[in-house]
Design a protein around this motif. Sequence first.
Motif, PDB file in Angstrom:
ATOM      1  N   ALA A  46       0.800  -1.231  -0.027  1.00 15.70           N
ATOM      2  CA  ALA A  46       0.166   0.029  -0.098  1.00 15.70           C
ATOM      3  C   ALA A  46       0.926   1.122  -0.105  1.00 15.70           C
ATOM      4  CB  ALA A  46      -1.134   0.044   1.162  1.00 15.70           C
ATOM      5  N   VAL A  47       1.767   1.253   0.944  1.00 20.41           N
ATOM      6  CA  VAL A  47       2.759   2.255   0.924  1.00 20.41           C
ATOM      7  C   VAL A  47       3.662   2.452  -0.608  1.00 20.41           C
ATOM      8  CG1 VAL A  47       5.048   3.392   1.986  1.00 20.41           C
ATOM      9  CG2 VAL A  47       3.100   2.406   3.424  1.00 20.41           C
ATOM     10  N   GLU A  48       4.059   1.344  -1.157  1.00 22.66           N
ATOM     11  CA  GLU A  48       4.540   1.430  -2.462  1.00 22.66           C
ATOM     12  C   GLU A  48       3.703   2.086  -3.548  1.00 22.66           C
ATOM     13  OE1 GLU A  48       7.845  -0.461  -3.853  1.00 22.66           O
ATOM     14  OE2 GLU A  48       8.244   0.776  -2.117  1.00 22.66           O
ATOM     15  N   ALA A  49       2.577   1.709  -3.454  1.00 24.77           N
ATOM     16  CA  ALA A  49       1.235   2.215  -4.413  1.00 24.77           C
ATOM     17  C   ALA A  49       0.944   3.618  -4.286  1.00 24.77           C
ATOM     18  CB  ALA A  49       0.232   1.541  -4.329  1.00 24.77           C
ATOM     19  N   ALA A  50       1.040   4.004  -2.949  1.00 23.31           N
ATOM     20  CA  ALA A  50       0.796   5.408  -2.456  1.00 23.31           C
ATOM     21  C   ALA A  50       1.897   6.505  -2.864  1.00 23.31           C
ATOM     22  CB  ALA A  50       0.679   5.558  -1.111  1.00 23.31           C
ATOM     23  N   LEU A  51       3.012   6.040  -2.726  1.00 15.35           N
ATOM     24  CA  LEU A  51       4.306   6.774  -3.412  1.00 15.35           C
ATOM     25  C   LEU A  51       4.217   6.558  -4.825  1.00 15.35           C
ATOM     26  CD1 LEU A  51       6.963   5.243  -0.975  1.00 15.35           C
ATOM     27  CD2 LEU A  51       6.216   7.411  -0.853  1.00 15.35           C
ATOM     28  N   SER A  52       3.777   5.769  -5.557  1.00 16.30           N
ATOM     29  CA  SER A  52       3.888   5.981  -7.080  1.00 16.30           C
ATOM     30  C   SER A  52       2.708   6.651  -7.579  1.00 16.30           C
ATOM     31  CB  SER A  52       3.900   4.423  -7.534  1.00 16.30           C
ATOM     32  OG  SER A  52       2.550   3.822  -7.351  1.00 16.30           O
ATOM     33  N   ARG A  53       1.543   6.845  -6.778  1.00 15.19           N
ATOM     34  CA  ARG A  53       0.573   7.542  -7.183  1.00 15.19           C
ATOM     35  C   ARG A  53       0.393   8.858  -6.477  1.00 15.19           C
ATOM     36  NH1 ARG A  53      -4.051   2.778  -6.058  1.00 15.19           N
ATOM     37  NH2 ARG A  53      -2.809   1.059  -7.182  1.00 15.19           N
ATOM     38  N   ARG A  54       1.477   9.173  -5.541  1.00 13.34           N
ATOM     39  CA  ARG A  54       1.541  10.472  -5.154  1.00 13.34           C
ATOM     40  C   ARG A  54       0.324  10.843  -4.188  1.00 13.34           C
ATOM     41  NH1 ARG A  54       4.293  14.599  -9.671  1.00 13.34           N
ATOM     42  NH2 ARG A  54       6.139  13.073  -9.946  1.00 13.34           N
ATOM     43  N   ALA A  55      -0.002   9.898  -3.461  1.00  8.07           N
ATOM     44  CA  ALA A  55      -1.080  10.166  -2.477  1.00  8.07           C
ATOM     45  C   ALA A  55      -0.437  10.732  -1.233  1.00  8.07           C
ATOM     46  CB  ALA A  55      -1.690   8.629  -1.864  1.00  8.07           C
ATOM     47  N   GLN A  56      -1.347  11.332  -0.542  1.00  7.50           N
ATOM     48  CA  GLN A  56      -1.003  12.082   0.653  1.00  7.50           C
ATOM     49  C   GLN A  56      -1.117  11.217   1.880  1.00  7.50           C
ATOM     50  OE1 GLN A  56      -3.004  14.302  -1.420  1.00  7.50           O
ATOM     51  NE2 GLN A  56      -0.894  14.629  -2.246  1.00  7.50           N
ATOM     52  N   TRP A  57      -1.946  10.288   1.991  1.00 13.35           N
ATOM     53  CA  TRP A  57      -2.555   9.337   3.077  1.00 13.35           C
ATOM     54  C   TRP A  57      -2.716   7.909   2.662  1.00 13.35           C
ATOM     55  CZ3 TRP A  57      -2.468  10.362   8.095  1.00 13.35           C
ATOM     56  CH2 TRP A  57      -2.239  11.765   8.743  1.00 13.35           C
ATOM     57  N   VAL A  58      -2.146   7.225   3.515  1.00 13.58           N
ATOM     58  CA  VAL A  58      -2.537   5.490   3.511  1.00 13.58           C
ATOM     59  C   VAL A  58      -3.124   5.208   4.805  1.00 13.58           C
ATOM     60  CG1 VAL A  58      -1.601   3.371   3.438  1.00 13.58           C
ATOM     61  CG2 VAL A  58      -0.522   5.014   2.180  1.00 13.58           C
ATOM     62  N   LEU A  59      -4.460   4.833   4.842  1.00 12.45           N
ATOM     63  CA  LEU A  59      -5.173   4.413   6.034  1.00 12.45           C
ATOM     64  C   LEU A  59      -5.161   2.811   6.023  1.00 12.45           C
ATOM     65  CD1 LEU A  59      -8.091   6.929   6.012  1.00 12.45           C
ATOM     66  CD2 LEU A  59      -5.878   7.312   6.740  1.00 12.45           C
ATOM     67  N   ILE A  60      -4.635   2.265   7.034  1.00  4.83           N
ATOM     68  CA  ILE A  60      -4.523   0.849   6.835  1.00  4.83           C
ATOM     69  C   ILE A  60      -5.802   0.276   7.732  1.00  4.83           C
ATOM     70  CG2 ILE A  60      -3.094  -1.045   7.457  1.00  4.83           C
ATOM     71  CD1 ILE A  60      -0.737   0.786   6.794  1.00  4.83           C
ATOM     72  N   ASP A  61      -6.524  -0.588   7.594  1.00  6.64           N
ATOM     73  CA  ASP A  61      -7.804  -1.350   8.117  1.00  6.64           C
ATOM     74  C   ASP A  61      -7.151  -2.672   8.717  1.00  6.64           C
ATOM     75  OD1 ASP A  61      -9.864  -1.688   9.290  1.00  6.64           O
ATOM     76  OD2 ASP A  61     -10.754  -2.353   7.247  1.00  6.64           O
ATOM     77  N   THR A  62      -7.129  -2.805   9.759  1.00  5.33           N
ATOM     78  CA  THR A  62      -6.426  -4.126  10.317  1.00  5.33           C
ATOM     79  C   THR A  62      -7.553  -4.977  10.624  1.00  5.33           C
ATOM     80  OG1 THR A  62      -6.008  -3.267  12.456  1.00  5.33           O
ATOM     81  CG2 THR A  62      -4.188  -3.223  11.073  1.00  5.33           C
ATOM     82  N   ALA A  63      -7.211  -6.278  10.835  1.00  6.76           N
ATOM     83  CA  ALA A  63      -8.312  -7.364  11.206  1.00  6.76           C
ATOM     84  C   ALA A  63      -8.450  -6.990  12.725  1.00  6.76           C
ATOM     85  CB  ALA A  63      -7.787  -8.622  11.194  1.00  6.76           C
ATOM     86  N   GLY A  64      -9.713  -7.189  13.103  1.00 12.35           N
ATOM     87  CA  GLY A  64     -10.346  -7.334  14.663  1.00 12.35           C
ATOM     88  C   GLY A  64      -9.659  -8.198  15.089  1.00 12.35           C
ATOM     89  N   ARG A  65      -9.106  -8.065  16.385  1.00 13.66           N
ATOM     90  CA  ARG A  65      -8.523  -8.962  17.324  1.00 13.66           C
ATOM     91  C   ARG A  65      -8.612  -8.734  18.776  1.00 13.66           C
ATOM     92  NH1 ARG A  65      -3.487  -8.777  14.178  1.00 13.66           N
ATOM     93  NH2 ARG A  65      -4.841  -7.662  13.151  1.00 13.66           N
ATOM     94  N   LEU A  66      -8.981  -9.891  19.542  1.00 16.32           N
ATOM     95  CA  LEU A  66      -9.085  -9.653  20.898  1.00 16.32           C
ATOM     96  C   LEU A  66      -7.797  -9.168  21.443  1.00 16.32           C
ATOM     97  CD1 LEU A  66     -11.172 -12.936  21.913  1.00 16.32           C
ATOM     98  CD2 LEU A  66     -11.895 -10.546  21.788  1.00 16.32           C
ATOM     99  N   HIS A  67      -7.915  -8.089  22.443  1.00 15.07           N
ATOM    100  CA  HIS A  67      -6.846  -7.848  22.907  1.00 15.07           C
ATOM    101  C   HIS A  67      -5.896  -8.808  23.717  1.00 15.07           C
ATOM    102  CE1 HIS A  67      -9.995  -7.058  25.801  1.00 15.07           C
ATOM    103  NE2 HIS A  67      -9.172  -7.043  26.722  1.00 15.07           N
ATOM    104  N   THR A  68      -6.333  -9.798  24.066  1.00 15.67           N
ATOM    105  CA  THR A  68      -5.723 -10.896  24.759  1.00 15.67           C
ATOM    106  C   THR A  68      -4.904 -11.941  23.731  1.00 15.67           C
ATOM    107  OG1 THR A  68      -7.705 -12.267  24.964  1.00 15.67           O
ATOM    108  CG2 THR A  68      -7.515 -10.706  26.650  1.00 15.67           C
TER     109      THR A  68
END
Length: 324
Positions: free
Chosen positions: A195-217
Amino acid sequence: MPSNRMDLKSERPKQSLWRKIVDFALTDVNTIVEGGIDEDAIERLEQVLLEADFGVDASMELIDGLERAAERGQIKGADDLRDFLGDRIRAILDRPAVDQESSSEPVALPPGGLHRGPDGLSVALIVGVNGTGKTTTVAKLAHRLQEAGERVLLAAADTFRAGAQEQLRIWAERVGADFVGGSPGGDPAAVAFDAVEAALSRRAQWVLIDTAGRLHTQSDLMGELQKIDRVLGRKIEGAPHERLLVVDATSGQNVLNQAHQFGAALDLTGLVFAKFDSTARAGTAVAVARELSIPVRFLGTGEGLDDLAPFDAEVYLEKLLAGR
């Protein structure tokens, strides 16, 4: 453009904290002037604060301060009591802003307080347990940034949950953001890297990364988040520039447990309270600030894309202490 002002536009809770204090703990506030706050009133006040999810530490700090102020004759009536509570709660909420230092500059956007990377591309890692509304929060943040003229790329680092990739892809199309996903069961850190590679090539200003939900334990899955964090840091200086924990505002003291555990794994920069419009127990924001020095950054105030409000302590206090 999204509003700068926090607007909890859903139905107001039946009773604000102030009305509960007056009706249950201090039926006649003017008795403070006559003889001070008695032990029964103190116990009832403590119960009100705990039931509103202020937590033990914040509740006791407020009560201890109130007792000292009453003994010094500083509480002369209802207005003095309300002002005292407002000042003390405001001071607690302000502590994370004092404690946390950052060398990066805040984005000059309606969301306020999002920290930019120094070299043109900024990365936000969005984490939390299952079902808190992470993906919707990512979409709302992307919408705010896009509306402010920023080019945004959404990264679907949830490679385990069926349909997660497609869900975020649909949100990306809806808000006009770029999208990068991964293969089912793939390495989430690899998705973040791509995603960061793609953002750099497309000259995006922001990458927002949605992660999988997980129990804090789940220590293995928490380790996975740390791996994503390390990969981002190696790719972009200072990344991720935001590590936002999304919590369900209706889950009470579980918010503290989640913040403790996620905060132990990652250097969290703030919390997003999803479903804040659905709870009258608003003290958790104070408890987190008091116990963990993690600021609340945004409040989810509805299901629409515009229903994400930057946290405003003054508006929060107005709602909390409403009802003269």
